[in-house]
Design an enzyme around this catalytic site. Structure first.
Site, PDB file in Angstrom:
ATOM      1  N   SER A 191       0.518  -1.325  -0.647  1.00  0.00           N
ATOM      2  CA  SER A 191      -0.116   0.428  -0.065  1.00  0.00           C
ATOM      3  C   SER A 191       0.903   1.033  -0.412  1.00  0.00           C
ATOM      4  O   SER A 191       0.549   2.303  -0.629  1.00  0.00           O
ATOM      5  CB  SER A 191      -0.446   0.240   0.836  1.00  0.00           C
ATOM      6  N   HIS A 202      -0.454   5.596   6.638  1.00  0.00           N
ATOM      7  CA  HIS A 202       0.007   5.523   5.320  1.00  0.00           C
ATOM      8  C   HIS A 202       0.372   6.986   5.036  1.00  0.00           C
ATOM      9  O   HIS A 202      -0.943   7.858   6.158  1.00  0.00           O
ATOM     10  CB  HIS A 202      -1.759   5.268   4.316  1.00  0.00           C
TER      11      HIS A 202
END
Length: 269
Positions: A44, A251
């Site tokens: 990711s 993230h």
């Protein structure tokens, strides 16, 4: 007359050298931009989760137009670009489903992988919801995995890349530290947890860098690029826990991709 001839001869030599160097420089430039066949692999952090603007055709892989591979390709116009990085990918997912575009013609490969194998999501969940002691115990469990099991799994990925793309320059990107210690956060996890999480990221990066080096690949650390932009810095390039969109949690934001990952990758590509 003789001096004129010497001067003319010298001038022609100089001109020839300049033209040769200019041509060599142009050829080198061409070899590192437009003629490059580039493949972006990984998890990711490479697909761009957290940056938004996802390609609908990528489904749950959540490949973002703001991810560093897409930004690099847009800036450098490689002759071919394949983007197979996928949210949630582990090492086995990379070898099983992402290596199709690689070939003997591939010149450049980027990859970030290993965090999911080490149980990154579970570590963060444990640390957010549990006590300091439980958080630290889960981190130690993850570090043992990084020491004992992950190196072999990284070897499998790196060897598979080398077998399919033996001439490629492979850039292995690491993970940032997540927290600025003693920063601007007034709530949330304790400093004990934050420090331990940062240490776990360093531990994973160290292990990954060694395996990359042993395969002749370049390890590109993003720790310095994110310094001053960690969670609790007041200018974060990382999402903190997001209860309304859990996949974004921990993230990089779009700024983290463009200001953190992109320049680091560019400097090593």
């Amino acid at each position: 007359m003789k001096l004129s001839r010497v001067a003319a001869f010298s001038s022609s030599l100089l001109l020839g050298a300049v033209l040769a160097l200019t041509g060599a420089s142009q050829a080198q430039a061409d070899s590192t931009t437009g003629s490059v066949d580039y493949v972006a692999l990984g998890d990711s952090y490479s697909s761009g989760v957290g940056a938004g603007s996802y390609d609908s055709s990528s489904g749950n892989c959540k490949r973002s137009t703001r991810a560093y591979p897409k930004l690099w390709a847009a800036a450098n116009s490689p002759s071919s670009f394949a983007f197979t990085a996928c949210s949630g990918a582990r090492t086995g997912d990379v070898t099983a489903g992402q290596l199709g575009p690689l070939s003997s013609a591939t010149d450049l490969v980027s990859i970030s992988v290993g965090g999911n194998d080490a149980g990154f999501a579970d570590v963060m969940t444990t640390c957010v919801l549990s006590s300091d002691a439980e958080c630290l115990a889960r981190i130690e469990e993850a570090k043992r995995y990084v020491d004992t099991t992950l190196p072999g799994k990284l070897d499998q990925v790196y060897s598979a890349i080398g077998a399919k793309a033996p001439a490629a320059r492979v850039v292995v990107l690491g993970y940032p530290r997540f927290y600025k210690l003693n920063g601007s956060c007034t709530a949330g996890m304790s400093e004990t947890k934050r420090s331990a999480i940062n240490g776990a990221a360093d531990h994973l990066n160290t292990a990954t860098a060694k395996r990359a080096a042993d395969h002749g690949y370049t390890f590109a650390s993003v720790v310095s690029a994110f310094t001053g932009h960690e969670i609790c810095s007041g200018a974060a390039w990382l999402h903190s826990v997001n209860w309304f969109n859990m996949s974004d949690s921990y993230h990089p934001t779009a700024s983290g991709q463009s200001g953190g990952y992109l320049p680091v990758f560019t400097s090593h590509a």
